[in-house]
Design a protein around this motif. Sequence first.
Motif, PDB file in Angstrom:
ATOM      1  N   UNK A  29       0.861  -5.669 -17.542  1.00 43.44           N
ATOM      2  CA  UNK A  29       0.979  -4.282 -18.004  1.00 43.44           C
ATOM      3  C   UNK A  29       2.169  -4.166 -18.952  1.00 43.44           C
ATOM      4  N   UNK A  30       2.218  -3.026 -19.637  1.00 45.00           N
ATOM      5  CA  UNK A  30       3.394  -2.695 -20.436  1.00 45.00           C
ATOM      6  C   UNK A  30       4.212  -1.599 -19.760  1.00 45.00           C
ATOM      7  N   UNK A  31       3.957  -1.399 -18.463  1.00 42.23           N
ATOM      8  CA  UNK A  31       4.758  -0.449 -17.717  1.00 42.23           C
ATOM      9  C   UNK A  31       4.325   0.987 -17.898  1.00 42.23           C
ATOM     10  N   UNK A  32       5.180   1.922 -17.438  1.00 37.55           N
ATOM     11  CA  UNK A  32       4.883   3.345 -17.372  1.00 37.55           C
ATOM     12  C   UNK A  32       3.535   3.521 -16.687  1.00 37.55           C
ATOM     13  N   UNK A  33       3.467   2.975 -15.474  1.00 35.72           N
ATOM     14  CA  UNK A  33       2.200   2.806 -14.776  1.00 35.72           C
ATOM     15  C   UNK A  33       1.616   4.126 -14.285  1.00 35.72           C
ATOM     16  N   UNK A  34       0.289   4.195 -14.254  1.00 37.21           N
ATOM     17  CA  UNK A  34      -0.437   5.357 -13.753  1.00 37.21           C
ATOM     18  C   UNK A  34      -1.547   4.882 -12.820  1.00 37.21           C
ATOM     19  N   UNK A  35      -2.406   5.801 -12.409  1.00 39.48           N
ATOM     20  CA  UNK A  35      -3.442   5.465 -11.427  1.00 39.48           C
ATOM     21  C   UNK A  35      -4.403   4.384 -11.923  1.00 39.48           C
ATOM     22  N   UNK A  36      -4.585   4.312 -13.232  1.00 41.22           N
ATOM     23  CA  UNK A  36      -5.433   3.257 -13.773  1.00 41.22           C
ATOM     24  C   UNK A  36      -4.861   1.885 -13.473  1.00 41.22           C
ATOM     25  N   UNK A  37      -3.553   1.720 -13.731  1.00 41.25           N
ATOM     26  CA  UNK A  37      -2.897   0.463 -13.366  1.00 41.25           C
ATOM     27  C   UNK A  37      -2.958   0.253 -11.855  1.00 41.25           C
ATOM     28  N   UNK A  38      -2.761   1.367 -11.124  1.00 40.95           N
ATOM     29  CA  UNK A  38      -2.802   1.275  -9.666  1.00 40.95           C
ATOM     30  C   UNK A  38      -4.111   0.703  -9.157  1.00 40.95           C
ATOM     31  N   UNK A  39      -5.216   1.081  -9.809  1.00 38.19           N
ATOM     32  CA  UNK A  39      -6.523   0.567  -9.381  1.00 38.19           C
ATOM     33  C   UNK A  39      -6.617  -0.944  -9.606  1.00 38.19           C
ATOM     34  N   UNK A  40      -5.983  -1.447 -10.662  1.00 45.34           N
ATOM     35  CA  UNK A  40      -5.976  -2.895 -10.910  1.00 45.34           C
ATOM     36  C   UNK A  40      -5.161  -3.614  -9.836  1.00 45.34           C
ATOM     37  N   UNK A  41      -4.005  -3.041  -9.512  1.00 47.84           N
ATOM     38  CA  UNK A  41      -3.134  -3.660  -8.507  1.00 47.84           C
ATOM     39  C   UNK A  41      -3.819  -3.676  -7.140  1.00 47.84           C
ATOM     40  N   UNK A  42      -4.468  -2.565  -6.782  1.00 45.84           N
ATOM     41  CA  UNK A  42      -5.179  -2.503  -5.504  1.00 45.84           C
ATOM     42  C   UNK A  42      -6.305  -3.533  -5.456  1.00 45.84           C
ATOM     43  N   UNK A  43      -7.050  -3.656  -6.547  1.00 47.71           N
ATOM     44  CA  UNK A  43      -8.129  -4.654  -6.598  1.00 47.71           C
ATOM     45  C   UNK A  43      -7.563  -6.061  -6.456  1.00 47.71           C
ATOM     46  N   UNK A  44      -6.452  -6.312  -7.151  1.00 54.18           N
ATOM     47  CA  UNK A  44      -5.823  -7.633  -7.065  1.00 54.18           C
ATOM     48  C   UNK A  44      -5.341  -7.925  -5.653  1.00 54.18           C
ATOM     49  N   UNK A  45      -4.792  -6.909  -4.981  1.00 51.08           N
ATOM     50  CA  UNK A  45      -4.274  -7.134  -3.625  1.00 51.08           C
ATOM     51  C   UNK A  45      -5.399  -7.358  -2.615  1.00 51.08           C
ATOM     52  N   UNK A  46      -6.587  -6.817  -2.922  1.00 54.43           N
ATOM     53  CA  UNK A  46      -7.744  -7.047  -2.061  1.00 54.43           C
ATOM     54  C   UNK A  46      -8.265  -8.484  -2.176  1.00 54.43           C
ATOM     55  N   UNK A  47      -8.093  -9.074  -3.355  1.00 54.46           N
ATOM     56  CA  UNK A  47      -8.720 -10.358  -3.634  1.00 54.46           C
ATOM     57  C   UNK A  47      -7.744 -11.540  -3.636  1.00 54.46           C
ATOM     58  N   UNK A  48      -6.447 -11.265  -3.457  1.00 56.93           N
ATOM     59  CA  UNK A  48      -5.446 -12.323  -3.489  1.00 56.93           C
ATOM     60  C   UNK A  48      -4.417 -12.104  -2.385  1.00 56.93           C
ATOM     61  N   UNK A  49      -3.764 -13.188  -1.974  1.00 54.62           N
ATOM     62  CA  UNK A  49      -2.717 -13.075  -0.960  1.00 54.62           C
ATOM     63  C   UNK A  49      -1.445 -12.464  -1.529  1.00 54.62           C
ATOM     64  N   UNK A  50      -1.147 -12.775  -2.794  1.00 56.75           N
ATOM     65  CA  UNK A  50       0.051 -12.275  -3.445  1.00 56.75           C
ATOM     66  C   UNK A  50      -0.312 -11.752  -4.836  1.00 56.75           C
ATOM     67  N   UNK A  51       0.395 -10.694  -5.266  1.00 62.41           N
ATOM     68  CA  UNK A  51       0.101 -10.075  -6.557  1.00 62.41           C
ATOM     69  C   UNK A  51       1.385  -9.941  -7.365  1.00 62.41           C
TER      70      UNK A  51
END
Length: 281
Positions: A29-51
């Motif tokens: 990301x380039x920061x200044x995160x919003x819910x769109x970025x949040x959805x990526x992080x949540x998806x990553x945390x569901x599919x990986x042990x570490x994000x």
Amino acid sequence: MKIVNTPEEVRKQVALWKKEGFSVGLVPTMGFLHEGHGSLIKKASEENDKVVVSVFVNPIQFGPSEDLASYPRDLKHDTELVSECGGDMIFSPSPSDMYCEDFCSFVDVENLTSGLCGAKRPGHFRGVCTVVTKLFNIVQPERAYFGQKDAQQLAVIKRMVRDLNVPVTIVPCPIVREADGLAKSSRNTYLSSEERKAAVILNKSLKKGLAALTSGERNAEVVKNIIKDTLNSEPLAKIDYVEIVDSSALAPVTNINSSILTAIAVYIGKTRLIDNFTFNL
């Protein structure tokens, strides 16, 4: 959750994780995160042990007249959102951490970058591909997560990974929208209240284009004109481009007989916004 600033710190931590058998996901990301970025992080945390979430405003993807200096930044807010969404590390380097003084190596993807935003922002995708390649080399994730709002970027990164045999799985994630349909973007903060109301015209125009396709229209020019007419009905909107291209090669199409990407870029006041949809036959 850790915040680290150098590639060496990231590599050291990731090596420890992998020694323990953990899988690693990356959300660039380039920061200044919003819910769109949040959805990526949540998806990553569901599919990986570490994000790992990178927060880096990449200077080499900005043109001389673009908003590098004024691009919004808020690491404190970003840290809170990453933690809430399940991230384990923020990689927040300075430009000097990423690019040495005599840096002269770049990654280019041809053809796919010649149209759409690439035509309007020369050098942009060279900057994107270079920094993403560096992030892949630093973090060495199993998977990396990209939003479909930046559809051309997603297609370019997927092609780069394929062509260069990069051992990373690219995971596309759906566009996250406001209640009124506007795609979430860090640049939405640039809009005045009047411009923010006007910005819903992007999603409205795309919905009309999709309705025409769903009803059986297969002439790309007809669909593009429907979208343009809708955009032109908003006085604060100035069209940058309205294009219909093949979803994979991003080449313009005349007759729609396969999967296509309909992409638009529109200025609302001085703020350039993008949006898109994919239509599969």
